[in-house]
Design an enzyme around this catalytic site. Structure first.
Site, PDB file in Angstrom:
ATOM      1  N   LEU A 139     -72.315 136.835  37.012  1.00  0.00           N
ATOM      2  CA  LEU A 139     -72.961 137.099  35.730  1.00  0.00           C
ATOM      3  C   LEU A 139     -73.132 138.605  35.607  1.00  0.00           C
ATOM      4  CD1 LEU A 139     -75.886 134.474  35.564  1.00  0.00           C
ATOM      5  CD2 LEU A 139     -73.716 134.384  34.332  1.00  0.00           C
ATOM      6  N   ASP A 140     -73.063 139.108  34.378  1.00  0.00           N
ATOM      7  CA  ASP A 140     -73.337 140.527  34.172  1.00  0.00           C
ATOM      8  C   ASP A 140     -74.742 140.852  34.648  1.00  0.00           C
ATOM      9  OD1 ASP A 140     -70.880 140.751  32.983  1.00  0.00           O
ATOM     10  OD2 ASP A 140     -71.641 140.774  30.924  1.00  0.00           O
ATOM     11  N   ARG A 141     -74.939 142.081  35.045  1.00  0.00           N
ATOM     12  CA  ARG A 141     -76.236 142.511  35.556  1.00  0.00           C
ATOM     13  C   ARG A 141     -77.366 142.223  34.571  1.00  0.00           C
ATOM     14  NH1 ARG A 141     -77.496 148.439  38.245  1.00  0.00           N
ATOM     15  NH2 ARG A 141     -79.701 148.066  38.720  1.00  0.00           N
ATOM     16  N   ARG A 243     -69.735 138.765  24.868  1.00  0.00           N
ATOM     17  CA  ARG A 243     -70.201 139.976  24.211  1.00  0.00           C
ATOM     18  C   ARG A 243     -69.111 140.589  23.328  1.00  0.00           C
ATOM     19  NH1 ARG A 243     -72.450 143.136  29.405  1.00  0.00           N
ATOM     20  NH2 ARG A 243     -73.053 144.715  27.848  1.00  0.00           N
TER      21      ARG A 243
END
Length: 321
Positions: A139-141, A243
């Site tokens: 997962l993205d930070r 995104r």
């Protein structure tokens, strides 16, 4: 530091790995070029015979590893009591082969690139009773929500294989996007190309030269013409896919510092927007026994507060449908 000759017996859980990948995992700090060189020169043996890097290992195989120089590993950054408490509460499922962790926003999944301690390194310290913990996916930070962590190599292989096939693991995200997302726009099919800037920053753009990428979007709640809470189901698994697909449709995510709208985010700062509004809310798949697994992780408190604030601010302003 140079090691002595090692004779490593491949466990059943390690079976099926390529020889090169097996050595890369066992010889941390050894340059990849050196590992391939000792294999090519015949200094690595499998059951006393020469082997190629792509050789698939079986349980019980004995791998001879010659003396190689291993770089000294820095001492890991110790986990704080605060983070230990957060992780204790973040484990929402502890199954025989895997953990399900509700990752908080702001915590990278692994260390590196200026990050001294990531989720996986912290989990290994927080739960030393598990001899093996590896990320199944990422997962993205700045994204919160559910992430799978394998407790066995065989489970890692099984789950990663599910992720490689379309619709074999169903992922569900909740995102708040800017503007009114139209009901008719359910599928975004736009290829994505990832680039790395000179600074090392990764950036993703829609490009005909990119990899095929598909995301399904469905409207959950509208806040007048200003914003829409959507459910996003990525069919493929590209970096920053949700995104960038949302941005490509003219509806970037609220609080997105990379692909978002800074002017809009500043205007709604008073409503509690202080992070990327993207949350991994659910996973569903069949486990190794063929049983259906459904994981649901509700929005964290700070995002629930944002939804309530948007609902009160925009809907009471008379901009509801």
């Amino acid at each position: 530091m140079a090691q002595n000759v090692q004779f490593l017996t491949v466990s059943e859980d390690e079976a099926g790995q390529r020889l090169d990948n097996y050595l890369l995992a066992r010889l941390k700090g050894v340059p990849k070029s050196l590992i391939y060189r000792v294999i090519r020169k015949g200094e690595v043996r499998v059951n006393k015979g020469r082997a190629k890097p792509e050789r698939k290992l079986a349980g019980g195989d004995v791998v001879r590893v010659p003396p190689v120089r291993v770089a000294e590993s820095p001492e890991p950054v110790p986990i704080s009591k605060t983070l230990k408490g957060v992780l204790d509460n973040a484990v929402i499922a502890d199954e025989p082969g895997y953990l399900v962790v509700n990752k908080p926003a702001g915590l990278a999944v692994h260390g590196g690139s200026g990050v001294t301690l990531g989720l996986i390194e912290a989990l290994r310290q927080a739960f030393p009773q598990y001899s093996y913990l590896e990320l199944v996916h990422r997962l993205d930070r700045d994204t919160s929500g559910c992430i799978l962590v394998a407790k066995k190599r065989s489970m890692l292989r099984y789950l990663q294989e599910l992720f490689r096939g379309e619709k074999r693991i169903h992922k569900r995200y909740l995102a708040l996007v800017i503007g009114r997302w139209p009901s008719r726009r359910n599928l975004v099919d736009a290829p994505l190309l990832r680039k790395e800037l000179q600074s090392g920053e990764r950036i993703v753009r829609v490009s005909l030269d990119g990899k095929p990428s598909k995301t399904e979007f469905n409207v959950v709640q509208r806040f007048g013409e200003s914003a829409t809470l959507v459910e996003a189901r990525p069919i493929t698994g590209r970096t920053h896919q949700i995104r960038v697909h949302a941005q490509h449709q003219g509806h970037p995510l609220v609080g997105d510092p990379k692909y978002g709208n800074e002017v809009f985010d500043l205007s709604v700062k008073k409503l509690g927007v202080n992070r990327l509004f993207l949350h991994a809310a659910g996973l569903s798949f069949k486990n190794a026994d063929g049983e259906q697994v459904n994981i649901e992780v509700p929005l964290p408190a700070e995002l629930q507060s944002v939804v309530a604030a948007f609902d009160g601010h925009f809907n009471q302003a008379g901009s509801v449908e």
